[in-house]
Design a protein around this motif. Structure first.
Motif, PDB file in Angstrom:
ATOM      1  N   UNK A  93       0.498  -1.339   0.189  1.00 29.06           N
ATOM      2  CA  UNK A  93      -0.162  -0.453   0.481  1.00 29.06           C
ATOM      3  C   UNK A  93       0.908   1.168  -0.126  1.00 29.06           C
ATOM      4  N   UNK A  94       2.315   1.321   0.117  1.00 23.39           N
ATOM      5  CA  UNK A  94       2.977   2.288   0.009  1.00 23.39           C
ATOM      6  C   UNK A  94       2.657   3.377  -1.329  1.00 23.39           C
ATOM      7  N   UNK A  95       2.700   2.866  -2.127  1.00 26.19           N
ATOM      8  CA  UNK A  95       2.614   3.075  -3.799  1.00 26.19           C
ATOM      9  C   UNK A  95       0.781   4.548  -3.224  1.00 26.19           C
ATOM     10  N   UNK A  96       0.206   3.621  -3.137  1.00 22.34           N
ATOM     11  CA  UNK A  96      -1.266   4.605  -2.782  1.00 22.34           C
ATOM     12  C   UNK A  96      -1.011   5.964  -1.234  1.00 22.34           C
ATOM     13  N   UNK A  97      -0.450   5.130  -0.504  1.00 23.03           N
ATOM     14  CA  UNK A  97      -0.391   6.559   0.758  1.00 23.03           C
ATOM     15  C   UNK A  97       0.850   7.262  -0.293  1.00 23.03           C
ATOM     16  N   UNK A  98       1.148   7.163  -0.975  1.00 21.14           N
ATOM     17  CA  UNK A  98       2.475   8.696  -1.369  1.00 21.14           C
ATOM     18  C   UNK A  98       1.171   9.296  -2.157  1.00 21.14           C
ATOM     19  N   UNK A  99       0.625   8.587  -3.184  1.00 22.18           N
ATOM     20  CA  UNK A  99      -0.103   9.189  -4.045  1.00 22.18           C
ATOM     21  C   UNK A  99      -1.592  10.186  -3.497  1.00 22.18           C
ATOM     22  N   UNK A 100      -1.949   9.401  -1.874  1.00 21.80           N
ATOM     23  CA  UNK A 100      -2.493  10.377  -1.339  1.00 21.80           C
ATOM     24  C   UNK A 100      -2.530  11.482  -0.488  1.00 21.80           C
ATOM     25  N   UNK A 101      -0.300  11.272  -0.031  1.00 20.21           N
ATOM     26  CA  UNK A 101      -0.133  12.483   0.381  1.00 20.21           C
ATOM     27  C   UNK A 101       0.357  13.195  -0.779  1.00 20.21           C
ATOM     28  N   UNK A 102       0.568  13.598  -2.065  1.00 22.64           N
ATOM     29  CA  UNK A 102       0.874  14.124  -2.776  1.00 22.64           C
ATOM     30  C   UNK A 102       0.332  14.929  -3.776  1.00 22.64           C
ATOM     31  N   UNK A 103      -1.361  14.361  -2.601  1.00 15.17           N
ATOM     32  CA  UNK A 103      -2.597  15.199  -3.714  1.00 15.17           C
ATOM     33  C   UNK A 103      -2.634  16.888  -2.785  1.00 15.17           C
ATOM     34  N   UNK A 104      -1.735  16.686  -2.215  1.00 16.65           N
ATOM     35  CA  UNK A 104      -1.391  16.932  -0.905  1.00 16.65           C
ATOM     36  C   UNK A 104      -1.203  18.998  -0.994  1.00 16.65           C
ATOM     37  N   UNK A 105      -0.300  18.471  -2.739  1.00 15.27           N
ATOM     38  CA  UNK A 105       0.919  19.780  -2.450  1.00 15.27           C
ATOM     39  C   UNK A 105       0.526  19.972  -3.749  1.00 15.27           C
ATOM     40  N   UNK A 106      -0.646  20.499  -4.646  1.00 14.63           N
ATOM     41  CA  UNK A 106      -0.235  21.017  -5.673  1.00 14.63           C
ATOM     42  C   UNK A 106       0.011  20.689  -6.452  1.00 14.63           C
ATOM     43  N   UNK A 107       0.460  19.625  -7.390  1.00 12.21           N
ATOM     44  CA  UNK A 107       0.474  19.453  -8.755  1.00 12.21           C
ATOM     45  C   UNK A 107       2.427  19.200  -8.145  1.00 12.21           C
ATOM     46  N   UNK A 108       3.282  19.461  -7.215  1.00 12.15           N
ATOM     47  CA  UNK A 108       4.571  19.698  -6.902  1.00 12.15           C
ATOM     48  C   UNK A 108       4.731  17.986  -6.983  1.00 12.15           C
ATOM     49  N   UNK A 109       4.197  17.126  -6.833  1.00 10.41           N
ATOM     50  CA  UNK A 109       4.728  16.420  -6.032  1.00 10.41           C
ATOM     51  C   UNK A 109       4.213  14.804  -6.931  1.00 10.41           C
ATOM     52  N   UNK A 110       4.970  14.289  -7.507  1.00 10.36           N
ATOM     53  CA  UNK A 110       4.750  13.032  -8.146  1.00 10.36           C
ATOM     54  C   UNK A 110       4.872  11.708  -8.194  1.00 10.36           C
ATOM     55  N   UNK A 111       4.274  11.323  -8.391  1.00  4.75           N
ATOM     56  CA  UNK A 111       4.600   9.555  -7.998  1.00  4.75           C
ATOM     57  C   UNK A 111       4.386   8.577  -8.824  1.00  4.75           C
ATOM     58  N   UNK A 112       5.485   8.003  -8.823  1.00  7.92           N
ATOM     59  CA  UNK A 112       5.859   6.636  -9.924  1.00  7.92           C
ATOM     60  C   UNK A 112       5.630   5.661  -9.031  1.00  7.92           C
ATOM     61  N   UNK A 113       4.938   5.475 -10.164  1.00  8.60           N
ATOM     62  CA  UNK A 113       5.289   3.285  -9.354  1.00  8.60           C
ATOM     63  C   UNK A 113       6.379   2.573 -10.192  1.00  8.60           C
ATOM     64  N   UNK A 114       7.136   2.293  -9.268  1.00  9.05           N
ATOM     65  CA  UNK A 114       8.418   1.314 -10.267  1.00  9.05           C
ATOM     66  C   UNK A 114       7.958   0.353 -10.760  1.00  9.05           C
TER      67      UNK A 114
END
Length: 282
Positions: A93-114
């Motif tokens: 669930x690490x990837x989904x947790x990173x995506x949820x957190x990234x949504x709080x930063x107005x497009x400044x954070x991009x998450x890539x599932x390796x």
């Protein structure tokens, strides 16, 4: 500035991350009642020592949304953009947790599932670092990584079935027969899936099997990053393989591309495994 964050399923430790200018966010590893941060206060060597001393497999804990939020907050504080590379959503669930957190930063954070782990995740990181150095925009880099990650193959030969048995991946009977016959399974990680793709009888045949599987699943693209790995504390097996199949002749620096597998795969592979991760040549 573009900052890169990666989870410890990549098997980077804290010093490697610092040397590369990368932020490492570590998974928690639990040995009975003891909790460690992967690659921070538990080295890969210490992990394998503990693994061989216990009859119960350690547990890893996914990185939660709060920890990602705190890391992203620090990395974006000066207006920087972030690319976060994580282990596959299919495995944690690490990837989904990173995506949820990234949504709080107005497009400044991009998450890539390796779509990969250990050195498979590592070679994608090396690709990202190269693209940052080349001056590409964050959108261009993310687009490239999402395309290239589908070419990554991680093929490993497991020395013993003991740890797969402990993890419930094989039955006790199958493991016993396998140990008696010295059967060494081959494992493929691609597109986020882990599967057994072959087996060899003995060490010499396992070398041949690995080479056949590289041919079957796609030749190595030597223009892109590739890496080798071993588990435990002895890299003899992987060095024998590299010498036998001439990787030393293709790259004078090949010894510096051999890495120690950590907890994510090491828990189930046990000591004595060896692997290659590469981008399939198109």
């Amino acid at each position: 500035m573009i900052r890169i964050l990666i989870d410890s399923a990549s098997d980077l430790d804290l010093k490697e991350a610092e040397d590369l200018g990368v932020t490492l966010i570590s998974m928690e590893i639990m040995f009975n009642d003891e909790i460690f941060l992967d690659g921070v206060n538990l080295s890969k060597e210490q992990f394998f020592t503990k693994l061989e001393e216990t009859n119960v497999l350690p547990k890893t804990s996914q990185i939660n949304e709060y920890r990602f939020t705190e890391a992203f907050k620090q990395l974006t504080a000066n207006g920087d953009e972030v690319i976060a590379i994580t282990m596959p959503a299919k495995l944690s669930g690490t990837y989904n947790n990173a995506v949820s957190a990234a949504k709080k930063f107005n497009g400044k954070v991009h998450v890539v599932d390796s779509l990969n782990v250990t050195i498979g995740e590592r070679v994608l990181l090396y690709r990202a670092l190269y693209l940052v150095k080349m001056g590409l925009t964050v959108e261009e880099i993310v687009d490239d990584l999402n395309k290239k990650k589908k070419q990554i193959k991680l093929i490993a030969i497991v020395d013993t079935l003991e740890y797969l048995k402990k993890g419930g991946r094989v039955t006790s009977v199958a493991a016993f027969v396998g140990e008696m016959l010295n059967i060494k399974p081959a494992i493929l990680v691609e597109n986020g899936d882990v599967q057994v793709i072959g087996k060899a009888l003995g060490t010499k045949m396992s070398f041949h099997l690995l080479n056949k599987l590289i041919d079957k699943y796609g030749p190595v693209d030597y223009d892109l990053p590739y890496a080798f790995a071993y588990s435990g504390v002895d890299n003899t097996m992987i060095k024998k393989y590299l010498k036998l199949y001439g990787f030393n002749n293709k790259n004078d620096d090949v010894d510096n591309q051999i890495y120690l597998i950590g907890s994510t795969i090491g828990t189930h592979a046990g000591p004595g495994a060896y692997a290659i991760a590469y981008f399939k040549k198109e």
